[in-house]
Motif scaffolding. Structure first.
Motif, PDB file in Angstrom:
ATOM      1  N   HIS A   8       0.801  -1.216   0.000  1.00 23.27           N
ATOM      2  CA  HIS A   8       0.000   0.000   0.000  1.00 23.27           C
ATOM      3  C   HIS A   8       0.833   1.265   0.000  1.00 23.27           C
ATOM      4  CE1 HIS A   8      -4.096  -1.754   1.443  1.00 23.27           C
ATOM      5  NE2 HIS A   8      -3.790  -2.064   0.206  1.00 23.27           N
ATOM      6  N   LYS A   9       1.914   1.295   0.768  1.00 22.13           N
ATOM      7  CA  LYS A   9       2.694   2.521   0.903  1.00 22.13           C
ATOM      8  C   LYS A   9       3.479   2.846  -0.359  1.00 22.13           C
ATOM      9  CE  LYS A   9       3.181   2.289   5.936  1.00 22.13           C
ATOM     10  NZ  LYS A   9       4.113   2.214   7.067  1.00 22.13           N
ATOM     11  N   THR A  10       3.596   1.866  -1.272  1.00 22.60           N
ATOM     12  CA  THR A  10       4.411   2.083  -2.460  1.00 22.60           C
ATOM     13  C   THR A  10       3.590   2.538  -3.668  1.00 22.60           C
ATOM     14  OG1 THR A  10       4.186  -0.194  -3.258  1.00 22.60           O
ATOM     15  CG2 THR A  10       5.929   0.254  -1.658  1.00 22.60           C
ATOM     16  N   TRP A  11       2.283   2.526  -3.549  1.00 21.20           N
ATOM     17  CA  TRP A  11       1.459   2.898  -4.693  1.00 21.20           C
ATOM     18  C   TRP A  11       1.391   4.416  -4.848  1.00 21.20           C
ATOM     19  CZ3 TRP A  11      -0.199  -0.252  -8.382  1.00 21.20           C
ATOM     20  CH2 TRP A  11      -0.317  -1.614  -8.107  1.00 21.20           C
ATOM     21  N   THR A  12       1.777   4.885  -6.038  1.00 27.19           N
ATOM     22  CA  THR A  12       1.640   6.298  -6.373  1.00 27.19           C
ATOM     23  C   THR A  12       0.424   6.466  -7.278  1.00 27.19           C
ATOM     24  OG1 THR A  12       2.991   6.109  -8.356  1.00 27.19           O
ATOM     25  CG2 THR A  12       4.141   6.612  -6.275  1.00 27.19           C
ATOM     26  N   ILE A  13       0.048   7.705  -7.483  1.00 27.69           N
ATOM     27  CA  ILE A  13      -1.083   7.977  -8.378  1.00 27.69           C
ATOM     28  C   ILE A  13      -0.833   7.393  -9.760  1.00 27.69           C
ATOM     29  CG2 ILE A  13      -2.213   9.841  -9.657  1.00 27.69           C
ATOM     30  CD1 ILE A  13      -2.166  11.500  -7.106  1.00 27.69           C
ATOM     31  N   GLY A  14       0.359   7.626 -10.305  1.00 25.00           N
ATOM     32  CA  GLY A  14       0.674   7.116 -11.636  1.00 25.00           C
ATOM     33  C   GLY A  14       0.644   5.606 -11.705  1.00 25.00           C
TER      34      GLY A  14
ATOM     35  N   TYR B 162       1.658  12.963 -10.287  1.00 19.56           N
ATOM     36  CA  TYR B 162       1.770  11.577 -10.718  1.00 19.56           C
ATOM     37  C   TYR B 162       2.540  10.695  -9.734  1.00 19.56           C
ATOM     38  CZ  TYR B 162       0.878   8.659 -14.826  1.00 19.56           C
ATOM     39  OH  TYR B 162       0.365   7.744 -15.698  1.00 19.56           O
ATOM     40  N   ASP B 163       3.528  11.289  -9.062  1.00 23.31           N
ATOM     41  CA  ASP B 163       4.386  10.511  -8.167  1.00 23.31           C
ATOM     42  C   ASP B 163       3.943  10.571  -6.711  1.00 23.31           C
ATOM     43  OD1 ASP B 163       6.093   9.753 -10.276  1.00 23.31           O
ATOM     44  OD2 ASP B 163       7.167  11.652 -10.129  1.00 23.31           O
ATOM     45  N   GLN B 164       2.807  11.161  -6.456  1.00 23.07           N
ATOM     46  CA  GLN B 164       2.318  11.268  -5.074  1.00 23.07           C
ATOM     47  C   GLN B 164       1.865   9.897  -4.559  1.00 23.07           C
ATOM     48  OE1 GLN B 164      -0.601  14.408  -4.146  1.00 23.07           O
ATOM     49  NE2 GLN B 164      -1.835  12.818  -3.164  1.00 23.07           N
ATOM     50  N   PRO B 165       2.378   9.471  -3.418  1.00 23.51           N
ATOM     51  CA  PRO B 165       1.911   8.195  -2.846  1.00 23.51           C
ATOM     52  C   PRO B 165       0.515   8.341  -2.257  1.00 23.51           C
ATOM     53  CG  PRO B 165       3.512   9.233  -1.387  1.00 23.51           C
ATOM     54  CD  PRO B 165       3.470  10.078  -2.626  1.00 23.51           C
TER      55      PRO B 165
ATOM     56  N   ILE C 248     -12.274   9.603  -5.357  1.00 23.77           N
ATOM     57  CA  ILE C 248     -11.758   9.174  -4.048  1.00 23.77           C
ATOM     58  C   ILE C 248     -10.898  10.270  -3.416  1.00 23.77           C
ATOM     59  CG2 ILE C 248     -10.260   7.525  -2.867  1.00 23.77           C
ATOM     60  CD1 ILE C 248     -12.974   6.370  -3.772  1.00 23.77           C
ATOM     61  N   LEU C 249     -10.092  10.929  -4.228  1.00 21.98           N
ATOM     62  CA  LEU C 249      -9.178  11.956  -3.708  1.00 21.98           C
ATOM     63  C   LEU C 249      -9.856  13.315  -3.542  1.00 21.98           C
ATOM     64  CD1 LEU C 249      -5.926  11.186  -5.754  1.00 21.98           C
ATOM     65  CD2 LEU C 249      -6.536  10.397  -3.455  1.00 21.98           C
ATOM     66  N   GLY C 250     -11.037  13.469  -4.130  1.00 16.93           N
ATOM     67  CA  GLY C 250     -11.709  14.768  -4.070  1.00 16.93           C
ATOM     68  C   GLY C 250     -10.995  15.824  -4.888  1.00 16.93           C
ATOM     69  N   ARG C 251     -10.378  15.395  -5.989  1.00 11.85           N
ATOM     70  CA  ARG C 251      -9.621  16.297  -6.867  1.00 11.85           C
ATOM     71  C   ARG C 251     -10.090  16.129  -8.305  1.00 11.85           C
ATOM     72  NH1 ARG C 251      -6.003  19.706  -3.919  1.00 11.85           N
ATOM     73  NH2 ARG C 251      -5.186  18.533  -2.147  1.00 11.85           N
ATOM     74  N   ASP C 252      -9.726  17.092  -9.164  1.00 13.08           N
ATOM     75  CA  ASP C 252     -10.055  16.921 -10.570  1.00 13.08           C
ATOM     76  C   ASP C 252      -8.993  16.061 -11.246  1.00 13.08           C
ATOM     77  OD1 ASP C 252      -7.844  18.573 -11.091  1.00 13.08           O
ATOM     78  OD2 ASP C 252      -9.083  20.361 -11.308  1.00 13.08           O
TER      79      ASP C 252
END
Length: 289
Positions: free
Chosen positions: A6-12, A53-56, A41-45
């Motif tokens: 789980h901790k390794t998954w980024t948005i991309g 893209y690289d945000q975990p 889920i993130l409440g973002r566009d």
């Protein structure tokens, strides 16, 4: 996606994985659906996803996304998972009590808007209002208009009421439960609009899996799909002011048959309008002049 991962998954990474997973499962728009669900889920566009893209992702975000992915693989429509669908530039609340608003229906709204532009205080009736997408969009654009939305489903009316409140037209919209014209006996309107059930009963089983999640009562139109048109067109003249119009959305290949009903009821066919794919989608009929 194990707990350790789980901790390794980024948005991309999650978008790439989910897009391929949806593709393997036969989802028609895999990447788009993955982006829409993650944005929800993130409440973002969706632009945010590409700029980060690289945000975990947090464990709670991943857990919620995973549940959404499970539903989508079962072919639950994206709008039912997110609870929202854009229509006419507005965000509509959507539940499984109503049809998911579709771009084709915007053709119906645009046709009505064009014909009501010169009416000072139009009164509009929306038959089978569902989510309220049609009538709410009309009242949102026509600030002097009032309307009535009729639906046989109390669940649908609750959704329409929420959408009317959300878009600031609740004070100008009355919502009534009943079968077609029954709740508006003796009333006449400047326009009647409807997107009635038009799928032939025998075709329901062969529809896309997503469509089969939608309420059958909003889909099934009888043996040939025309049951509701026969009733609407026959009764509409008694509820139209002189010179007023009836505009209905129709299924593929049904426009000629629906237009043919007009002469029997004394309405004149003003236009048959094609949708963005070139399919005859809206039939406009007018009473009197």
């Amino acid at each position: 996606m194990s707990a350790k991962e789980h901790k390794t998954w980024t948005i991309g990474a999650i978008l790439s994985w989910t897009g391929q997973y949806f593709r393997d499962k036969g989802v028609a728009t895999p990447r788009l659906d993955a982006e829409v669900l993650l944005s929800h889920i993130l409440g973002r566009d969706r632009l945010y996803l590409y700029l980060n893209y690289d945000q975990p992702l947090e464990p709670a975000e991943l857990a919620a996304f995973r549940e959404a992915v499970k539903k989508r693989v079962l072919r639950v429509p994206v709008a039912y998972i997110t609870g929202h669908k854009e229509f006419m530039g507005l965000d509509f609340i959507v539940t499984s009590d109503v049809l998911v608003p579709r771009p084709d229906t915007e053709v119906l709204v645009e046709a009505a808007l064009a014909r009501l532009a010169g009416v000072s205080t139009p009164v509009v009736l929306d038959l089978g209002t569902g989510s309220g997408a049609i009538i709410v969009s009309l009242l949102h654009r026509l600030q002097a208009a009032t309307g009535i939305g009729v639906d046989i489903s109390p669940g649908a009316l609750a959704v329409a009421r929420a959408n009317a409140q959300k878009h600031g037209v609740a004070a100008r919209l009355a919502l009534k439960q009943g079968d077609l014209f029954a709740p508006v006996a003796g009333q006449a309107f400047d326009a009647i609009v409807a997107n009635p059930p038009y799928i032939p009963d025998g075709d329901i089983a062969g529809l896309e899996p997503e469509v089969r999640h939608e309420p059958r009562t909003a889909l099934a139109g009888g043996a040939d799909g025309l049951d509701f048109y026969r009733r609407i067109v026959a009764m509409a003249p008694g509820h139209l002011k002189d010179g007023a119009f009836l505009a209905v959305e129709v299924g593929c290949g049904q426009a000629a048959a629906v237009a043919g009903l007009a002469a029997v009821s004394g309405l004149g066919v003003e236009a048959v309008i094609r949708d963005y794919a070139g399919i005859e989608r809206v039939v406009v009929m007018r009473r009197g002049r």
